[in-house]
Write an enzyme that holds these catalytic residues in place. Sequence first.
Site, PDB file in Angstrom:
ATOM      1  CB  SER A  10      -0.551  -6.088   7.230  1.00  0.00           C
ATOM      2  OG  SER A  10       0.596  -7.380   6.108  1.00  0.00           O
ATOM      3  CE  LYS A  17      -6.174  -9.318   9.626  1.00  0.00           C
ATOM      4  NZ  LYS A  17      -5.546  -8.827   9.316  1.00  0.00           N
ATOM      5  CB  THR A  18      -4.306 -14.850   6.671  1.00  0.00           C
ATOM      6  OG1 THR A  18      -4.453 -13.805   6.423  1.00  0.00           O
ATOM      7  CG2 THR A  18      -4.656 -16.015   6.119  1.00  0.00           C
ATOM      8  CE  LYS A  58      -6.624  -4.397   4.064  1.00  0.00           C
ATOM      9  NZ  LYS A  58      -6.970  -4.792   5.239  1.00  0.00           N
ATOM     10  CG  HIS A  93      -7.472  -4.718   9.960  1.00  0.00           C
ATOM     11  ND1 HIS A  93      -6.532  -4.274   9.989  1.00  0.00           N
ATOM     12  CD2 HIS A  93      -7.920  -5.783   9.295  1.00  0.00           C
ATOM     13  CE1 HIS A  93      -5.616  -5.299   9.401  1.00  0.00           C
ATOM     14  NE2 HIS A  93      -6.217  -5.325   8.121  1.00  0.00           N
ATOM     15  CG  ASP A 122      -8.064  -8.134   5.825  1.00  0.00           C
ATOM     16  OD1 ASP A 122      -7.091  -8.374   6.841  1.00  0.00           O
ATOM     17  OD2 ASP A 122      -7.749  -6.929   5.045  1.00  0.00           O
ATOM     18  NE  ARG A 162      -0.201  -8.959   1.895  1.00  0.00           N
ATOM     19  CZ  ARG A 162      -0.711  -9.058   2.389  1.00  0.00           C
ATOM     20  NH1 ARG A 162      -1.898  -9.798   3.129  1.00  0.00           N
ATOM     21  NH2 ARG A 162       0.148  -7.990   2.854  1.00  0.00           N
ATOM     22  NE  ARG A 201      -2.495  -1.085   3.688  1.00  0.00           N
ATOM     23  CZ  ARG A 201      -2.162  -0.565   4.017  1.00  0.00           C
ATOM     24  NH1 ARG A 201      -1.847   1.298   4.110  1.00  0.00           N
ATOM     25  NH2 ARG A 201      -1.087  -0.012   5.439  1.00  0.00           N
TER      26      ARG A 201
END
Length: 533
Positions: A227, A231-232, A190, A209, A246, A310, A49
């Site tokens: 990130s 989390k994933t 996003k 989030h 997410d 990714r 980003r």
Amino acid sequence: MLNNIGITSNSIYRNISVSDLVEHALKNNEGKLSETGALVVHTGKYTGRSPKDRFIVRQKSVEDKINWGEVNIPIEEEVFDKLYNKVLTHLNSNKLYLFDGFVGALKDYRISVRVISEFASQALFANQLFIRPNKEELKTFNADYTVIAAPSFKANGKEDGINSEAFIIINFDKKIILIGGTQYSGEIKKSMFSLMNYLLPNKGVFPMHCSANIGEDGDTAVFFGLSGTGKTTLSADPERKLIGDDEHGWCNSGVFNFEGGCYAKAIKLSKEKEKEIYNAIKFGTILENVVLDENKSPDYDDDSLTENTRAAYPLQYIENIEESGMGGHPKTIIFLTADAFGVLPPISKLTKEAAMYHFMSGYTSKLAGTERGITEPKATFSACFGEPFMLMNPSVYAELLGEKIEKCGSEVYLINTGWSGGGYGTGERIKLSYTRAMVKAALEGKLKNVDYKEDSIFKLLVPVECPNVPKEILNPRNTWESVEEYETKARELARKFNENFKKFNNVPEYIVNAGPVLNDLPEKQYAIAVDTL
């Protein structure tokens, strides 16, 4: 079909199949196929980003609601209009790809979105990440918001009234998100998340989030974190159904996913550690900035392009998912942080007040590659564990969190997936197997009746034992060679917490008092005087 927004191209492909999108991407030289059939795309210099290039058009309708500043940067409508017209001129000479779909699994709160891009690979990304409509829904589809992505259009920076060649601009009155100069598809995802974070609080829905999953008995858990904090990875649990990885909303009926896919980090991905994600990388999946070897096999350890590699794939590529994208009220809430100082406990329990404090603080370390210019972990505070995507004042979201915890009786834990025994460069990253054991214990309620001791600096409630985790690592002081060095670093981080929290205005005292406390004793005396756990 698109004349109302100024697009007159005669070559438009709308909602074509995944196989057709892949075929177009290959013909357009947008990428190549890996041995597993995934489409591998390199996004150029923008591999993450670009937060300094994200703007919101300043308009009367949003003037008093946006939390303006370095995160939510205002831009005048005139600047948007000039860039918009330039982008339209650019796009109208190209073939375009459209995706029509939804954001929000719960129909009461979903919005419809149309993504228009000059790249087939980005239309494929939208198709895999957002919720795909059925044939009947497509017949009557009407977009609430439109995303226009023009990666090959480069702006002229200051001459165009912005900072660089790249731009991501949200225009609420025109219901358009304009993206140019960057091929990093995370900007599409996003931008829609930011939109939901603005729209939902006014409806009493808490946008989060976070990832979410659900157990066999229907118990829902959510995982907050920026990130790279896990989390994933931690929500993709073979023993629990994945709701989403997410972005979610928490309403009066429970939790619902915003998306229809996953956007997982792929760096150092292995079948042994992350089987679900590894097996999801097949035909229809997009790999961003992953390097292929001579046999077209992905080299997930290769970070020569970026560490922010990714994989984008639909939820259906994961074996164990909750098809509805919905779950009940969270029984367990987990905050994930990657502590680069190495001083936070691997796991601690939070009161409602402490949960609100740490939610507003959003402490973690930015990991290499998630944003341009970040090459190694850096201590940072990101309000609500997602400040770049929160358009309103953090207190709005914190109050919603507190209300939900109070109403639903959720238990909250702070888990450090970062370092222990020293900071980044000297300590070691906490083993994933230990982190999984701590998460499992929290989800199964095995930490409810154990003894806790309060950390003398951070005021966190630290369990004295946790199943399948060595007792000695639960108290981070025990993992450092020098207790004095630990205390020095711990106090340094505590000061950063306190200093960061000063930026928030009119915060209730009960939340402020839940933060770290510093002793006035000199460093050496303090190290001796503390009540170690």
